[in-house]
Design a protein around this motif. Structure first.
Motif, PDB file in Angstrom:
ATOM      1  N   VAL A   1      -0.976  -4.343  -5.575  1.00 19.64           N
ATOM      2  CA  VAL A   1      -2.160  -3.483  -5.508  1.00 19.64           C
ATOM      3  C   VAL A   1      -2.714  -3.301  -6.918  1.00 19.64           C
TER       4      VAL A   1
ATOM      5  N   VAL B   1      -9.064   0.722   0.133  1.00 21.32           N
ATOM      6  CA  VAL B   1      -9.103  -0.674  -0.317  1.00 21.32           C
ATOM      7  C   VAL B   1     -10.523  -1.222  -0.187  1.00 21.32           C
TER       8      VAL B   1
ATOM      9  N   CYS C   1      -9.862  -7.316  -0.521  1.00 22.73           N
ATOM     10  CA  CYS C   1      -8.561  -7.815  -0.064  1.00 22.73           C
ATOM     11  C   CYS C   1      -8.527  -9.339  -0.210  1.00 22.73           C
TER      12      CYS C   1
ATOM     13  N   THR D   1      -7.947  -2.984  -5.053  1.00 22.89           N
ATOM     14  CA  THR D   1      -7.861  -4.336  -4.496  1.00 22.89           C
ATOM     15  C   THR D   1      -6.428  -4.640  -4.067  1.00 22.89           C
ATOM     16  N   LEU D   2      -6.315  -5.150  -2.853  1.00 17.62           N
ATOM     17  CA  LEU D   2      -5.008  -5.552  -2.316  1.00 17.62           C
ATOM     18  C   LEU D   2      -4.920  -7.074  -2.320  1.00 17.62           C
TER      19      LEU D   2
ATOM     20  N   LEU E   1      -8.424  -2.208   7.176  1.00 18.47           N
ATOM     21  CA  LEU E   1      -9.101  -2.179   5.883  1.00 18.47           C
ATOM     22  C   LEU E   1     -10.617  -2.185   6.013  1.00 18.47           C
TER      23      LEU E   1
ATOM     24  N   LEU F   1       0.838  -1.207   0.000  1.00 23.27           N
ATOM     25  CA  LEU F   1       0.000   0.000   0.000  1.00 23.27           C
ATOM     26  C   LEU F   1       0.869   1.251   0.000  1.00 23.27           C
TER      27      LEU F   1
ATOM     28  N   SER G   1      -5.374   2.871   3.547  1.00 22.74           N
ATOM     29  CA  SER G   1      -6.092   1.646   3.917  1.00 22.74           C
ATOM     30  C   SER G   1      -7.579   1.741   3.600  1.00 22.74           C
TER      31      SER G   1
END
Length: 384
Positions: free
Chosen positions: A217, A43, A46, A106-107, A72, A33, A40
């Motif tokens: 990411v 997002v 995840c 999207t992480l 998140l 990130l 955070s």
């Protein structure tokens, strides 16, 4: 459907780590990130790629732990398990989440904590992914690799040294990767005289047991331009499966999962194997680098060893493979490996690979689960 970009990447130190899976995932997630410049609370989805946190640590629910630890909430969180191709499957899931419009940020974090177990315990956990009919007879992935390597060498008249040169090359590349587990070159004589594990394969033909985590990411390309001048685009991504019972395959030197996922990824991306400038292949065993080169069209069937012998897969060659050091040198923390492959290709495309840098506009990574039971192939490109 909007194109999906990768705008940030991270990789923890791979090797023997004191931290548990929770801390490794958080370390990679925070770093990814920060690399992307994303907060955070931006997002929306995840994904956590992980094979066996329950078996290794007795720890479940790791996607909820990461969402909590990285603040998140209320982001949607999901664990992705596709054995040792979990990281590639995580890339596929993250791409789907953005391409579908379900998420704009999207992480993906992949990780595994393995070294606190003995080699026997870890091997048994990994071997549990084989078919029960093969598992009950004591078949393990190294034994599949040994039998396939013997067949390949004899059938295609390939010298044993050609497999050893895969190990030598990937250890040499790993020296330039500050996060690799092994940063030490080995010579061919050392490889060929190391202890036999599964004849004809020896110790240096196998990747190590590793702890580590990696992150990426993802966002729409139109959003990427708000965060980064340099980014990579996921041009093609596809997955495929092959028989779970490995001995039922008509040709042990062909991994249909590699072939099918590669063809689908090529079609989606509009690129062919001749367009790929750099590739990360799943060299859990040295023989797998040959099989993937051939399955992905980088060499004709039975002839990958000739490109290796000619030095064409070296970092300075026409087709650099595993510039990161590969699983052989970088390490193989199961759930992290496919994500780390993506990290290497991303860094190559945005010019952040440092001494490993090659001239690349198109990169490919191939993440293999089991002995080719499931495969994810991803093609990335620099934006036009």
């Amino acid at each position: 459907m909007e194109r999906v970009a990768i705008i940030g990447a991270s990789m923890t130190q791979f090797g023997q780590r004191e931290e548990w899976i929770r801390d490794l995932l958080a370390e990679a997630g925070i770093a990814a990130l920060q690399d992307a410049g994303v907060a955070s609370d931006d997002v929306e989805h995840c994904y956590v790629a992980n094979m066996s946190s329950g078996e290794f640590e007795g720890q479940g629910g790791i996607m909820n732990m990461l969402a909590h630890d990285l603040d998140l909430l209320p982001a949607y969180a999901q664990r992705v398990d596709q054995t040792s191709s979990s990281g590639g499957a995580g890339i596929y899931a993250a791409w789907q989440s953005v391409a579908s419009g379900a998420s704009e940020m999207t992480l993906l974090v992949g990780g595994e904590k393995m070294t606190h177990r003995t080699t026997g315990e870890s091997t048994d956990i990994i071997a549990s992914i084989t078919h029960p009919e093969e598992y009950k007879h004591g078949v393990t992935l190294p034994s599949f690799a040994g039998m396939t390597a013997r067949h390949y060498l004899e059938r295609f008249d390939a010298p044993r040294e050609s497999l050893g040169k895969v190990a030598v090359k990937n250890h040499k590349n790993g020296v330039d990767n500050p996060h690799a587990q092994f940063r030490k070159e080995v010579d061919l004589e050392t490889v060929l005289e190391s202890p036999i594990v599964a004849d004809p394969l020896r110790l240096y033909d196998f990747c190590p047991i590793t702890d580590g985590s990696a992150g990426l990411v993802f966002c729409p390309e139109s959003v990427a331009k708000e965060y980064a001048d340099e980014y990579a685009v996921v041009a093609g991504v596809a997955g495929a499966t092959d028989t779970h019972v490995v001995h039922e395959r008509p040709d042990p030197t062909v991994m249909n999962g590699v072939v099918e996922s590669g063809e689908a990824a090529y079609e989606m991306s509009g690129h062919g194997p001749e367009d790929v400038d750099v590739a990360e292949l799943h060299d859990m065993f040295t023989i797998l680098e040959f099989l993937q080169m051939e399955g992905l069209g980088f060499a004709d069937h039975g002839e990958a060893w000739k490109r290796v012998e000619a030095g064409e897969t070296e970092k300075t060659g026409d087709m650099p493979i595993n510039t990161s050091g590969g699983l052989k040198s970088k390490g193989h923390p199961l759930g992290a490996s496919g994500v780390a492959q993506g990290v290497e290709i991303y860094e190559q495309l945005v010019g952040e690979a440092g001494p490993r840098q090659v001239d690349a506009d198109v990169g490919l990574c191939c993440n293999v689960g089991g002995f080719g039971n499931c495969v994810i192939t991803t093609i990335m490109e620099a934006p036009a």
